[in-house]
Design a protein around this motif. Structure first.
Motif, PDB file in Angstrom:
ATOM      1  N   ALA A  30       0.834  -1.208   0.000  1.00 25.42           N
ATOM      2  CA  ALA A  30       0.000   0.000   0.000  1.00 25.42           C
ATOM      3  C   ALA A  30       0.869   1.258   0.000  1.00 25.42           C
ATOM      4  O   ALA A  30       0.588   2.225  -0.725  1.00 25.42           O
ATOM      5  CB  ALA A  30      -0.931  -0.004   1.207  1.00 25.42           C
ATOM      6  N   LYS A  31       1.937   1.244   0.789  1.00 27.01           N
ATOM      7  CA  LYS A  31       2.858   2.378   0.844  1.00 27.01           C
ATOM      8  C   LYS A  31       3.528   2.583  -0.514  1.00 27.01           C
ATOM      9  O   LYS A  31       3.651   3.710  -0.990  1.00 27.01           O
ATOM     10  CB  LYS A  31       3.904   2.095   1.922  1.00 27.01           C
ATOM     11  N   LEU A  32       3.910   1.495  -1.131  1.00 25.74           N
ATOM     12  CA  LEU A  32       4.549   1.543  -2.440  1.00 25.74           C
ATOM     13  C   LEU A  32       3.591   2.109  -3.492  1.00 25.74           C
ATOM     14  O   LEU A  32       3.979   2.936  -4.318  1.00 25.74           O
ATOM     15  CB  LEU A  32       5.003   0.135  -2.827  1.00 25.74           C
ATOM     16  N   GLU A  33       2.344   1.701  -3.429  1.00 25.42           N
ATOM     17  CA  GLU A  33       1.350   2.190  -4.372  1.00 25.42           C
ATOM     18  C   GLU A  33       1.127   3.699  -4.209  1.00 25.42           C
ATOM     19  O   GLU A  33       1.075   4.440  -5.194  1.00 25.42           O
ATOM     20  CB  GLU A  33       0.033   1.439  -4.190  1.00 25.42           C
ATOM     21  N   ARG A  34       0.979   4.141  -2.966  1.00 24.53           N
ATOM     22  CA  ARG A  34       0.786   5.576  -2.715  1.00 24.53           C
ATOM     23  C   ARG A  34       1.972   6.398  -3.209  1.00 24.53           C
ATOM     24  O   ARG A  34       1.807   7.429  -3.857  1.00 24.53           O
ATOM     25  CB  ARG A  34       0.569   5.832  -1.225  1.00 24.53           C
ATOM     26  N   LEU A  35       3.162   5.921  -2.899  1.00 22.97           N
ATOM     27  CA  LEU A  35       4.361   6.640  -3.307  1.00 22.97           C
ATOM     28  C   LEU A  35       4.514   6.632  -4.823  1.00 22.97           C
ATOM     29  O   LEU A  35       4.925   7.636  -5.424  1.00 22.97           O
ATOM     30  CB  LEU A  35       5.585   6.010  -2.636  1.00 22.97           C
ATOM     31  N   GLY A  36       4.172   5.531  -5.462  1.00 26.44           N
ATOM     32  CA  GLY A  36       4.246   5.445  -6.917  1.00 26.44           C
ATOM     33  C   GLY A  36       3.320   6.435  -7.593  1.00 26.44           C
ATOM     34  O   GLY A  36       3.691   7.070  -8.589  1.00 26.44           O
ATOM     35  N   LYS A  37       2.109   6.582  -7.051  1.00 17.46           N
ATOM     36  CA  LYS A  37       1.162   7.554  -7.611  1.00 17.46           C
ATOM     37  C   LYS A  37       1.707   8.975  -7.485  1.00 17.46           C
ATOM     38  O   LYS A  37       1.601   9.772  -8.415  1.00 17.46           O
ATOM     39  CB  LYS A  37      -0.191   7.448  -6.909  1.00 17.46           C
ATOM     40  N   ARG A  38       2.289   9.278  -6.328  1.00 17.97           N
ATOM     41  CA  ARG A  38       2.862  10.613  -6.131  1.00 17.97           C
ATOM     42  C   ARG A  38       4.040  10.851  -7.076  1.00 17.97           C
ATOM     43  O   ARG A  38       4.200  11.939  -7.620  1.00 17.97           O
ATOM     44  CB  ARG A  38       3.320  10.783  -4.687  1.00 17.97           C
ATOM     45  N   ALA A  39       4.858   9.812  -7.275  1.00 22.91           N
ATOM     46  CA  ALA A  39       6.027   9.943  -8.144  1.00 22.91           C
ATOM     47  C   ALA A  39       5.618  10.167  -9.598  1.00 22.91           C
ATOM     48  O   ALA A  39       6.296  10.899 -10.331  1.00 22.91           O
ATOM     49  CB  ALA A  39       6.907   8.700  -8.028  1.00 22.91           C
ATOM     50  N   MET A  40       4.518   9.566 -10.013  1.00 22.70           N
ATOM     51  CA  MET A  40       4.056   9.738 -11.392  1.00 22.70           C
ATOM     52  C   MET A  40       3.597  11.170 -11.668  1.00 22.70           C
ATOM     53  O   MET A  40       3.680  11.644 -12.786  1.00 22.70           O
ATOM     54  CB  MET A  40       2.908   8.767 -11.694  1.00 22.70           C
TER      55      MET A  40
END
Length: 114
Positions: A30-40
């Protein structure tokens, strides 16, 4: 929020061992998904910093996945829980499970004492 397992007899049993590792891994995904969205969505130096953070979180997720795969099972219920979880990981593409993780998973099943 802690995970509680409910047995077929209705008794609530505190999560331990395998269940804790799976819960940690789910939080990591979940943390990885949230961070990935922010990075995009990030640009410039924010994108670089988020990219570095994303790499660190990906390494953490891989380590947690490996720990969950290696974790010894002591009951058939633990074995079913792990098998079900790793099946969901691969079926829904939540993360990339490598061959070594599957070997560790099967090895933990082979060590179950009858």
């Amino acid at each position: 929020m802690s995970i509680q397992l409910v047995c077929s007899n209705g008794q609530v049993v505190a999560a331990g061992g395998v269940a804790k590792l799976i819960a940690e891994h789910r939080r990591s995904i979940a943390k990885l998904e949230r961070l990935g969205k922010r990075a995009m969505e990030a640009e410039g130096t924010d994108a670089i910093l988020l990219g570095q953070r994303l790499d660190a979180v990906m390494a953490e997720e891989a380590a947690l996945r490996r720990r969950a795969a290696i974790a010894p099972v002591t009951t058939i219920a633990d074995m079913k829980t792990k098998a079900s979880y790793f099946q969901r990981l691969t079926a829904h593409d939540w993360c990339e499970v490598d061959v070594d993780d599957f070997r560790a998973l099967l090895g933990s099943f082979a060590k179950l004492q009858s």
